[in-house]
Design a protein around this motif. Sequence first.
Motif, PDB file in Angstrom:
ATOM      1  N   ASP A   1      -7.790   3.241  -9.104  1.00 35.92           N
ATOM      2  CA  ASP A   1      -7.357   4.038 -10.053  1.00 35.92           C
ATOM      3  C   ASP A   1      -8.234   4.858 -11.045  1.00 35.92           C
ATOM      4  O   ASP A   1      -9.403   4.251 -10.731  1.00 35.92           O
ATOM      5  CB  ASP A   1      -5.818   3.451 -10.742  1.00 35.92           C
TER       6      ASP A   1
ATOM      7  N   SER B   1      -5.555   8.243  -6.935  1.00 37.40           N
ATOM      8  CA  SER B   1      -4.614   8.329  -7.918  1.00 37.40           C
ATOM      9  C   SER B   1      -4.903   9.926  -8.717  1.00 37.40           C
ATOM     10  O   SER B   1      -3.853  10.246  -9.184  1.00 37.40           O
ATOM     11  CB  SER B   1      -4.556   7.353  -9.260  1.00 37.40           C
TER      12      SER B   1
ATOM     13  N   GLU C   1      -1.162   7.755 -11.022  1.00 36.59           N
ATOM     14  CA  GLU C   1      -1.733   7.048 -12.011  1.00 36.59           C
ATOM     15  C   GLU C   1      -0.713   5.995 -12.339  1.00 36.59           C
ATOM     16  O   GLU C   1      -0.668   4.571 -12.336  1.00 36.59           O
ATOM     17  CB  GLU C   1      -2.217   7.368 -13.321  1.00 36.59           C
TER      18      GLU C   1
ATOM     19  N   THR D   1       0.206   9.048  -4.211  1.00 38.96           N
ATOM     20  CA  THR D   1       0.091   8.201  -5.575  1.00 38.96           C
ATOM     21  C   THR D   1      -0.215   9.015  -6.634  1.00 38.96           C
ATOM     22  O   THR D   1      -0.391  10.193  -6.596  1.00 38.96           O
ATOM     23  CB  THR D   1      -1.114   7.525  -4.971  1.00 38.96           C
TER      24      THR D   1
ATOM     25  N   ARG E   1      -3.591   8.311  -0.974  1.00 40.42           N
ATOM     26  CA  ARG E   1      -4.578   7.327  -0.940  1.00 40.42           C
ATOM     27  C   ARG E   1      -5.209   7.539   0.780  1.00 40.42           C
ATOM     28  O   ARG E   1      -4.353   8.151   1.321  1.00 40.42           O
ATOM     29  CB  ARG E   1      -3.690   5.978  -0.879  1.00 40.42           C
TER      30      ARG E   1
ATOM     31  N   GLU F   1       0.110   3.866  -9.303  1.00 43.63           N
ATOM     32  CA  GLU F   1      -0.900   2.818  -9.023  1.00 43.63           C
ATOM     33  C   GLU F   1      -0.533   1.424 -10.153  1.00 43.63           C
ATOM     34  O   GLU F   1      -0.842   0.380  -9.821  1.00 43.63           O
ATOM     35  CB  GLU F   1      -2.401   3.104  -9.516  1.00 43.63           C
TER      36      GLU F   1
ATOM     37  N   GLU G   1       0.837  -1.160  -0.209  1.00 40.48           N
ATOM     38  CA  GLU G   1      -0.001   0.210  -0.226  1.00 40.48           C
ATOM     39  C   GLU G   1       0.834   1.493  -0.080  1.00 40.48           C
ATOM     40  O   GLU G   1       0.341   2.171  -0.451  1.00 40.48           O
ATOM     41  CB  GLU G   1      -1.027  -0.003   1.099  1.00 40.48           C
TER      42      GLU G   1
ATOM     43  N   ARG H   1       2.305  -0.419  -8.838  1.00 35.53           N
ATOM     44  CA  ARG H   1       2.098  -1.163  -7.671  1.00 35.53           C
ATOM     45  C   ARG H   1       1.201  -2.344  -8.134  1.00 35.53           C
ATOM     46  O   ARG H   1       1.638  -3.483  -7.548  1.00 35.53           O
ATOM     47  CB  ARG H   1       0.865  -0.363  -6.688  1.00 35.53           C
ATOM     48  N   TRP H   2       0.348  -2.250  -9.092  1.00 43.88           N
ATOM     49  CA  TRP H   2      -0.425  -3.381  -9.538  1.00 43.88           C
ATOM     50  C   TRP H   2       0.444  -4.551 -10.307  1.00 43.88           C
ATOM     51  O   TRP H   2       0.225  -5.650 -10.235  1.00 43.88           O
ATOM     52  CB  TRP H   2      -1.395  -3.091 -10.369  1.00 43.88           C
TER      53      TRP H   2
ATOM     54  N   ASN I   1      -9.651   4.039  -3.418  1.00 39.87           N
ATOM     55  CA  ASN I   1      -8.153   3.786  -3.777  1.00 39.87           C
ATOM     56  C   ASN I   1      -7.981   3.200  -4.951  1.00 39.87           C
ATOM     57  O   ASN I   1      -6.658   2.838  -5.282  1.00 39.87           O
ATOM     58  CB  ASN I   1      -7.498   3.167  -2.544  1.00 39.87           C
TER      59      ASN I   1
END
Length: 241
Positions: free
Chosen positions: A138, A162, A73, A71, A167, A76, A61, A79-80, A136
């Motif tokens: 995107d 985002s 775009e 954060t 966040r 995120e 997170e 992160r993914w 949270n």
Amino acid sequence: MTTKGVNWGDIEGIVLDAVGTLIDPNPPVAVVYAQAAARQGLVVEVLEVKRRFHQFFRVDEIDEQLGPLATDEATEYRRWRRIVGNVLPDIPDPDRAFDELWSHFGTSSAWRAFDDVAPTIAAFRELGINFVIASNFDSRLRGVVEGLPALADCGDKLVISSEVGFRKPHQAFYQHACAQLGLPPERVLCVGDDPENDVNGPIRAGLNGLLIARDGRRSGDLTSFAELARTLAEFRPARSK
Ligand SMILES: [Mg+2]
């Protein structure tokens, strides 16, 4: 319903969490990941995927590159990528798996709205209570919401971390949600399925917060939106039509 000291007569606006509160992935996340693995010939147990997803979703997170809870775009997206890589470490083609999963969860048909969402939004409107959907997720959430009949007309009500720059549970996120509602925090009630992001964080920022427990296995302040709408109506007679 537990009301955690909410002064119901003061509530003029609602901040609704999205995932787990208004919408849910259907089929479940772990099934979708396992199917992505299977397309590459990798057999993974759905329960193991579920365990790993919860583990890595939480530990990821905070992105050190931008500082705690900041954060955008690109953050995120990275992160993914990390989460998918951690959940499916043995996948032969991680880029393909990530692309498929990113695209899948950005599609409205991958999600369903809970049955009580449409009537609750109608009740808010009848009561003259403004609301935002604060998430949270995107910017993919915009397309998801547009494609779900219960939420299709809520495109102007999205507060997305985002896009905000922070966040949940960063205070700036909730301040942004209150600003969008045009209300001071004490007039705003957050409702969501995450104790930290949707209840404790908002309360620290001066808002009210209630936990919704959809699956009935965990305890929450409420188990559906029907009782929330009833309580709001009790303290706020419908505006004359
Ligand atoms: Mg949630």
